[in-house]
Design a protein around this motif. Structure first.
Motif, PDB file in Angstrom:
ATOM      1  N   ARG A 191       0.833  -1.217   0.000  1.00 57.01           N
ATOM      2  CA  ARG A 191       0.000   0.000   0.000  1.00 57.01           C
ATOM      3  C   ARG A 191       0.860   1.256   0.000  1.00 57.01           C
ATOM      4  O   ARG A 191       0.521   2.252  -0.648  1.00 57.01           O
ATOM      5  N   SER A 192       1.956   1.230   0.727  1.00 55.73           N
ATOM      6  CA  SER A 192       2.849   2.397   0.730  1.00 55.73           C
ATOM      7  C   SER A 192       3.469   2.588  -0.644  1.00 55.73           C
ATOM      8  O   SER A 192       3.658   3.722  -1.106  1.00 55.73           O
ATOM      9  N   ALA A 193       3.764   1.480  -1.332  1.00 51.65           N
ATOM     10  CA  ALA A 193       4.314   1.577  -2.686  1.00 51.65           C
ATOM     11  C   ALA A 193       3.273   2.131  -3.653  1.00 51.65           C
ATOM     12  O   ALA A 193       3.578   2.985  -4.500  1.00 51.65           O
ATOM     13  N   LEU A 194       2.045   1.649  -3.535  1.00 55.61           N
ATOM     14  CA  LEU A 194       0.961   2.169  -4.391  1.00 55.61           C
ATOM     15  C   LEU A 194       0.787   3.670  -4.177  1.00 55.61           C
ATOM     16  O   LEU A 194       0.630   4.429  -5.144  1.00 55.61           O
ATOM     17  N   ASN A 195       0.794   4.096  -2.929  1.00 59.76           N
ATOM     18  CA  ASN A 195       0.647   5.526  -2.631  1.00 59.76           C
ATOM     19  C   ASN A 195       1.795   6.336  -3.209  1.00 59.76           C
ATOM     20  O   ASN A 195       1.604   7.475  -3.656  1.00 59.76           O
ATOM     21  N   GLN A 196       2.981   5.743  -3.205  1.00 61.20           N
ATOM     22  CA  GLN A 196       4.165   6.435  -3.702  1.00 61.20           C
ATOM     23  C   GLN A 196       4.030   6.802  -5.174  1.00 61.20           C
ATOM     24  O   GLN A 196       4.506   7.854  -5.610  1.00 61.20           O
ATOM     25  N   ILE A 197       3.387   5.952  -5.963  1.00 59.40           N
ATOM     26  CA  ILE A 197       3.233   6.226  -7.403  1.00 59.40           C
ATOM     27  C   ILE A 197       1.789   6.572  -7.767  1.00 59.40           C
ATOM     28  O   ILE A 197       1.431   6.608  -8.941  1.00 59.40           O
ATOM     29  N   GLU A 198       0.962   6.817  -6.730  1.00 61.87           N
ATOM     30  CA  GLU A 198      -0.444   7.197  -6.933  1.00 61.87           C
ATOM     31  C   GLU A 198      -1.157   6.187  -7.831  1.00 61.87           C
ATOM     32  O   GLU A 198      -1.811   6.544  -8.810  1.00 61.87           O
ATOM     33  N   ALA A 199      -1.003   4.914  -7.457  1.00 56.39           N
ATOM     34  CA  ALA A 199      -1.605   3.826  -8.225  1.00 56.39           C
ATOM     35  C   ALA A 199      -2.747   3.204  -7.432  1.00 56.39           C
ATOM     36  O   ALA A 199      -2.872   3.400  -6.215  1.00 56.39           O
ATOM     37  N   HIS A 200      -3.592   2.436  -8.135  1.00 58.10           N
ATOM     38  CA  HIS A 200      -4.719   1.769  -7.505  1.00 58.10           C
ATOM     39  C   HIS A 200      -4.505   0.264  -7.572  1.00 58.10           C
ATOM     40  O   HIS A 200      -4.017  -0.264  -8.575  1.00 58.10           O
ATOM     41  N   SER A 201      -4.905  -0.426  -6.531  1.00 56.94           N
ATOM     42  CA  SER A 201      -4.688  -1.875  -6.464  1.00 56.94           C
ATOM     43  C   SER A 201      -5.370  -2.620  -7.614  1.00 56.94           C
ATOM     44  O   SER A 201      -4.843  -3.622  -8.113  1.00 56.94           O
ATOM     45  N   GLU A 202      -6.534  -2.157  -8.047  1.00 54.25           N
ATOM     46  CA  GLU A 202      -7.284  -2.861  -9.095  1.00 54.25           C
ATOM     47  C   GLU A 202      -6.604  -2.816 -10.451  1.00 54.25           C
ATOM     48  O   GLU A 202      -6.895  -3.632 -11.324  1.00 54.25           O
ATOM     49  N   THR A 203      -5.682  -1.882 -10.618  1.00 57.69           N
ATOM     50  CA  THR A 203      -5.015  -1.744 -11.918  1.00 57.69           C
ATOM     51  C   THR A 203      -3.499  -1.949 -11.804  1.00 57.69           C
ATOM     52  O   THR A 203      -2.740  -1.444 -12.619  1.00 57.69           O
ATOM     53  N   THR A 204      -3.083  -2.685 -10.771  1.00 56.89           N
ATOM     54  CA  THR A 204      -1.654  -2.902 -10.534  1.00 56.89           C
ATOM     55  C   THR A 204      -1.356  -4.394 -10.427  1.00 56.89           C
ATOM     56  O   THR A 204      -2.149  -5.164  -9.895  1.00 56.89           O
ATOM     57  N   VAL A 205      -0.185  -4.770 -10.942  1.00 58.26           N
ATOM     58  CA  VAL A 205       0.296  -6.151 -10.852  1.00 58.26           C
ATOM     59  C   VAL A 205       1.559  -6.174 -10.000  1.00 58.26           C
ATOM     60  O   VAL A 205       2.414  -5.296 -10.119  1.00 58.26           O
ATOM     61  N   MET A 206       1.671  -7.190  -9.135  1.00 59.13           N
ATOM     62  CA  MET A 206       2.875  -7.416  -8.341  1.00 59.13           C
ATOM     63  C   MET A 206       3.586  -8.657  -8.860  1.00 59.13           C
ATOM     64  O   MET A 206       2.973  -9.717  -9.007  1.00 59.13           O
ATOM     65  N   ILE A 207       4.889  -8.532  -9.139  1.00 52.66           N
ATOM     66  CA  ILE A 207       5.700  -9.657  -9.596  1.00 52.66           C
ATOM     67  C   ILE A 207       6.669 -10.043  -8.485  1.00 52.66           C
ATOM     68  O   ILE A 207       7.341  -9.181  -7.913  1.00 52.66           O
ATOM     69  N   GLY A 208       6.747 -11.327  -8.179  1.00 53.44           N
ATOM     70  CA  GLY A 208       7.675 -11.764  -7.140  1.00 53.44           C
ATOM     71  C   GLY A 208       8.136 -13.188  -7.345  1.00 53.44           C
ATOM     72  O   GLY A 208       7.593 -13.911  -8.194  1.00 53.44           O
ATOM     73  N   ASP A 209       9.137 -13.582  -6.565  1.00 49.85           N
ATOM     74  CA  ASP A 209       9.663 -14.947  -6.672  1.00 49.85           C
ATOM     75  C   ASP A 209       9.375 -15.777  -5.427  1.00 49.85           C
ATOM     76  O   ASP A 209       9.768 -16.935  -5.366  1.00 49.85           O
ATOM     77  N   ARG A 210       8.673 -15.186  -4.441  1.00 50.60           N
ATOM     78  CA  ARG A 210       8.367 -15.913  -3.202  1.00 50.60           C
ATOM     79  C   ARG A 210       6.868 -15.906  -2.958  1.00 50.60           C
ATOM     80  O   ARG A 210       6.247 -14.835  -2.877  1.00 50.60           O
ATOM     81  N   MET A 211       6.303 -17.090  -2.800  1.00 51.56           N
ATOM     82  CA  MET A 211       4.882 -17.194  -2.486  1.00 51.56           C
ATOM     83  C   MET A 211       4.577 -16.623  -1.103  1.00 51.56           C
ATOM     84  O   MET A 211       3.525 -16.012  -0.887  1.00 51.56           O
ATOM     85  N   ASP A 212       5.506 -16.818  -0.139  1.00 53.91           N
ATOM     86  CA  ASP A 212       5.218 -16.477   1.252  1.00 53.91           C
ATOM     87  C   ASP A 212       5.495 -15.021   1.607  1.00 53.91           C
ATOM     88  O   ASP A 212       5.235 -14.611   2.740  1.00 53.91           O
ATOM     89  N   THR A 213       5.997 -14.242   0.665  1.00 54.87           N
ATOM     90  CA  THR A 213       6.182 -12.809   0.923  1.00 54.87           C
ATOM     91  C   THR A 213       5.576 -11.973  -0.204  1.00 54.87           C
ATOM     92  O   THR A 213       4.594 -11.260  -0.011  1.00 54.87           O
ATOM     93  N   ASP A 214       6.125 -12.088  -1.406  1.00 52.68           N
ATOM     94  CA  ASP A 214       5.687 -11.258  -2.534  1.00 52.68           C
ATOM     95  C   ASP A 214       4.234 -11.520  -2.915  1.00 52.68           C
ATOM     96  O   ASP A 214       3.429 -10.589  -3.058  1.00 52.68           O
ATOM     97  N   ILE A 215       3.905 -12.791  -3.115  1.00 55.21           N
ATOM     98  CA  ILE A 215       2.587 -13.124  -3.642  1.00 55.21           C
ATOM     99  C   ILE A 215       1.494 -12.893  -2.606  1.00 55.21           C
ATOM    100  O   ILE A 215       0.456 -12.293  -2.897  1.00 55.21           O
ATOM    101  N   ILE A 216       1.719 -13.328  -1.367  1.00 56.65           N
ATOM    102  CA  ILE A 216       0.673 -13.154  -0.360  1.00 56.65           C
ATOM    103  C   ILE A 216       0.451 -11.678  -0.029  1.00 56.65           C
ATOM    104  O   ILE A 216      -0.690 -11.247   0.159  1.00 56.65           O
ATOM    105  N   SER A 217       1.517 -10.875   0.005  1.00 58.55           N
ATOM    106  CA  SER A 217       1.321  -9.454   0.317  1.00 58.55           C
ATOM    107  C   SER A 217       0.620  -8.738  -0.836  1.00 58.55           C
ATOM    108  O   SER A 217      -0.219  -7.863  -0.616  1.00 58.55           O
ATOM    109  N   GLY A 218       0.948  -9.127  -2.077  1.00 58.84           N
ATOM    110  CA  GLY A 218       0.230  -8.562  -3.217  1.00 58.84           C
ATOM    111  C   GLY A 218      -1.227  -8.946  -3.203  1.00 58.84           C
ATOM    112  O   GLY A 218      -2.125  -8.113  -3.407  1.00 58.84           O
ATOM    113  N   LEU A 219      -1.513 -10.212  -2.934  1.00 66.13           N
ATOM    114  CA  LEU A 219      -2.885 -10.699  -2.878  1.00 66.13           C
ATOM    115  C   LEU A 219      -3.680  -9.967  -1.794  1.00 66.13           C
ATOM    116  O   LEU A 219      -4.816  -9.532  -2.021  1.00 66.13           O
ATOM    117  N   GLU A 220      -3.087  -9.851  -0.597  1.00 66.22           N
ATOM    118  CA  GLU A 220      -3.799  -9.214   0.510  1.00 66.22           C
ATOM    119  C   GLU A 220      -4.000  -7.723   0.294  1.00 66.22           C
ATOM    120  O   GLU A 220      -4.891  -7.121   0.902  1.00 66.22           O
TER     121      GLU A 220
END
Length: 263
Positions: A191-220
């Motif tokens: 959320r802090s990253a989204l705010n930094q670039i004035e982006a909305h979660s519905e129109t943003t994609v998160m790319i990561g290599d870890r299910m237990d950090t990158d993917i779950i935090s993006g999903l949540e």
């Protein structure tokens, strides 16, 4: 089911997605070039709190990946922003390196060993028994405990190193006080990253290599997610998790054509 909205912005992890140790992963520079030519907003995220964005830009540039300093978001920056929101102009005893101390100075925090509002634990390659003992005593005396990220180990050319999560566990065992972790998998980092670039979660994609950090935090945080298999999580491990990424691809090279396809 409603159709997903076009993608207007991208967040991506750094280690395991764009670079591995000191080498660029094939397709990383092409991915950044595709984002820049498309005009899409993006940020490169990392739980590493050792380096400033300027340091990380130089590290990436040495591998052939050219990313603006302003497009790098670290757990140290997210931690400093969080503390500034919670208690502006506060004080902190810090275990960490330039990435964390610089971020805290820039939001107006005073670093001190005398009755600080917070003990802030970050990444360092030189954890000292003296500094950890000081942190334990300050927390026992009432300082609030914050840590930049929960990663138990970090990579090195010689093998894994103890990282913030491991040292936080030691301090917690000694004090009975658990820290508040700001970095991934806390969706606050997203959320802090989204705010930094004035982006909305519905129109943003998160790319990561870890299910237990990158993917779950993006999903949540409500983002679409792409898992690349070039880092920590292997393809055979994906089914073990109770949640799934939106897509699974071999590497960042497979994401390059998606920049235009999903826009």
């Amino acid at each position: 089911m409603t159709e997903p909205k076009p993608v207007e912005s991208w967040l991506t992890d750094m280690d395991g997605v764009l670079v591995h140790e000191e080498r660029a992963i094939t397709g990383a520079s092409e991915f950044i070039a595709a984002l820049e030519s498309s005009g899409r907003k993006f940020l490169v995220l990392t739980n590493n709190s050792i380096f400033t964005p300027r340091d990380l830009r130089a590290r990436l540039l040495a591998t052939g990946i050219d990313i603006p300093e302003t497009a790098i978001w670290t757990s140290a920056l997210a931690t400093a922003q969080f503390l500034d929101d919670q208690r502006p102009g506060g004080t902190a005893y810090v275990i960490g390196e330039a990435g964390l101390t610089t971020a805290l100075h820039e939001v107006g925090y005073v670093l001190t060993e005398r009755d600080p509002d917070y003990v802030v634990l970050g990444e360092t390659r030189t954890y000292s028994f003296e500094a950890i003992t000081k942190a334990i005593r300050l927390i026992s005396d009432g300082a609030r405990f914050i840590a930049t990220n929960p990663d138990p180990t970090g990579p090195s050319t010689e093998g894994p190193l103890p990282a913030t999560g491991s040292v936080a566990a030691l301090i917690t065992r000694a004090t009975g006080v658990a820290p508040y972790f700001v970095g991934k998998p806390n969706p606050l980092m997203m959320r802090s990253a989204l705010n930094q670039i004035e982006a909305h979660s519905e129109t943003t994609v998160m790319i990561g290599d870890r299910m237990d950090t990158d993917i779950i935090s993006g999903l949540e945080a409500g983002l679409r997610t792409i898992l690349v298999l070039s880092g920590s999580t292997g393809g055979h491990e994906v089914e073990r998790f109770p949640y799934r990424p939106t897509r699974v691809v071999e590497s960042i090279a497979d994401v390059v054509p998606l920049v235009s396809a999903l826009s």
